[in-house]
Design an enzyme around this catalytic site. Structure first.
Site, PDB file in Angstrom:
ATOM      1  CB  THR A  45      -0.931  -0.007   1.234  1.00 50.50           C
ATOM      2  OG1 THR A  45      -1.709  -1.202   1.222  1.00 50.50           O
ATOM      3  CG2 THR A  45      -1.853   1.194   1.241  1.00 50.50           C
ATOM      4  CE1 TYR A  51      -3.751  -0.663  -1.489  1.00 52.34           C
ATOM      5  CE2 TYR A  51      -5.843  -0.224  -0.401  1.00 52.34           C
ATOM      6  CZ  TYR A  51      -4.587  -0.793  -0.395  1.00 52.34           C
ATOM      7  OH  TYR A  51      -4.161  -1.499   0.694  1.00 52.34           O
ATOM      8  CB  THR A  70       0.368  -3.364   6.524  1.00 50.80           C
ATOM      9  OG1 THR A  70      -0.891  -3.441   5.831  1.00 50.80           O
ATOM     10  CG2 THR A  70       0.952  -1.970   6.365  1.00 50.80           C
ATOM     11  CG  ASP A  71      -2.549  -7.642   4.181  1.00 56.67           C
ATOM     12  OD1 ASP A  71      -2.948  -6.777   4.978  1.00 56.67           O
ATOM     13  OD2 ASP A  71      -3.184  -7.972   3.163  1.00 56.67           O
ATOM     14  CE  LYS A  82      -3.178  -4.578   8.324  1.00 56.13           C
ATOM     15  NZ  LYS A  82      -3.242  -4.710   6.847  1.00 56.13           N
ATOM     16  CD  GLU A  93      -1.176 -27.934  28.286  1.00 54.52           C
ATOM     17  OE1 GLU A  93      -1.979 -27.055  28.657  1.00 54.52           O
ATOM     18  OE2 GLU A  93      -1.456 -28.809  27.462  1.00 54.52           O
TER      19      GLU A  93
END
Length: 329
Positions: free
Chosen positions: A18, A31, A97-98, A170, A285
């Site tokens: 982007t 876009y 950004t993904d 993100k 655990e």
């Protein structure tokens, strides 16, 4: 806070996203990512007064959902060369950004910390009202050019915040303040003119933790209420070398699914329990030793998958040895 005496010499590796996207209309929501080439982008940045001596290289021009092994390989090779180049002070990677958190973490695990490496992106395309990319880029240059940025591993700069690659994720789909960190929310606050670190470097003179090698396919098993053993087995018929469990709460799963995963662990598969929740620790655990499982600790699912794949690629499949990598800060 410190500042260099001359403009930093920065290699900018562009992958699209982007931050280089265009919509063709300032009001459109949709876009195309990766429409602006790196030379044009750096010319615009210099024209706005972003102070650095830039060398730009176009690695890819994609939306980061399409990042793949070939792009990671070229990125890693270019940054390794830059680490040895006395004519370069730092590297900035423009990225969608993904999957920025996965790329940043991969590079953080497989590169030395001798020079700053900074990933930066944007949530709005270049021709949108309120484009955030150029400010983020100016901030990234400010971080990369600071001598105190060395020894902190790979960093991600978004929305006036500096995040460690190990912590960042993100957390929003559209907001410009889209990135969060855990367990450290951020390691610095930055503007184009000022940078304030919250602590001293933590990886001074630190080498690469793992070798950069071709990554095996490591699936994510998404757990849900009422999931059956058959549903889990159906997704794992190819007997992968590693599995990351996107578990309930603190990495939990229905017992029938657990028994399926125990069988995979017993054949030598690296099984990692992570959490589908937004953040929090997944501690070991009591049953993990018997089951042969690894606890993801502070790593969310995407980064747990990246580390698991790298461990397998490096021949580290013993659960106790693998756990030490997940326990790091």
């Amino acid at each position: 806070m410190s500042a260099p005496s001359q403009p930093p010499r920065i290699l900018v590796l562009a992958t699209g996203g982007t931050i280089a996207g265009q919509a063709g209309d300032a009001m459109r929501a949709d876009y195309r990512p990766g429409q602006v080439g790196i030379e044009a982008y750096l010319e615009q940045a210099s024209g706005l007064g972003v102070a650095a001596q830039f060398t730009g290289r176009q690695i890819a021009n994609i939306g980061s959902e399409d990042i793949d092994a070939s792009i990671w390989s070229r990125l890693h090779a270019e940054i390794e060369l830059a680490m040895r180049d006395d004519e370069l002070d730092a590297v900035v990677v423009t990225h969608g950004t993904d999957t920025a958190e996965e790329t940043a973490f991969l590079l953080d695990l497989t590169l030395p910390s001798t020079k700053p490496v900074v990933l930066v992106g944007a949530m709005r395309p270049t021709d949108a009202v309120g484009y955030d990319g150029m400010r983020n880029f100016a901030n990234a240059v400010r971080v990369a050019g600071d001598p105190d940025a060395a020894g902190r591993g790979v960093l991600v700069v978004m929305g006036d915040r500096v995040h460690s690659a190990r912590d960042v994720r993100k957390a929003e789909t559209r907001a410009t303040e889209a990135f969060r960190g855990f367990p450290r929310e951020s390691v610095a606050i930055v503007t184009p003119s000022r940078l304030d670190w919250f602590g001293a470097p933590w990886r001074v003179d630190d080498g690469a933790r793992l070798k950069f090698l071709p990554l095996p396919e490591v699936p994510i098993l998404a757990i849900y209420a009422g999931m059956s053993a058959a549903a889990a087995s159906h997704q794992l018929t190819h007997n992968p070398p590693g599995i990351v469990v996107s578990g309930l709460g603190e990495g939990n799963m229905p017992d029938p699914v657990r028994q399926v995963l125990v069988q995979h662990a017993r054949r030598g598969c690296l099984v990692v329990r992570a959490s589908r929740t937004d953040q929090g620790l997944v501690d070991r655990e009591p049953e993990d030793d018997e089951n042969g499982f690894v606890a993801a600790r502070a790593l969310g699912v995407p980064k747990a998958r990246m580390l698991t794949a790298l461990l397998v690629a490096n021949g580290i499949t013993d659960p106790a040895e693998a756990q030490r990598f997940f326990d790091e800060r």
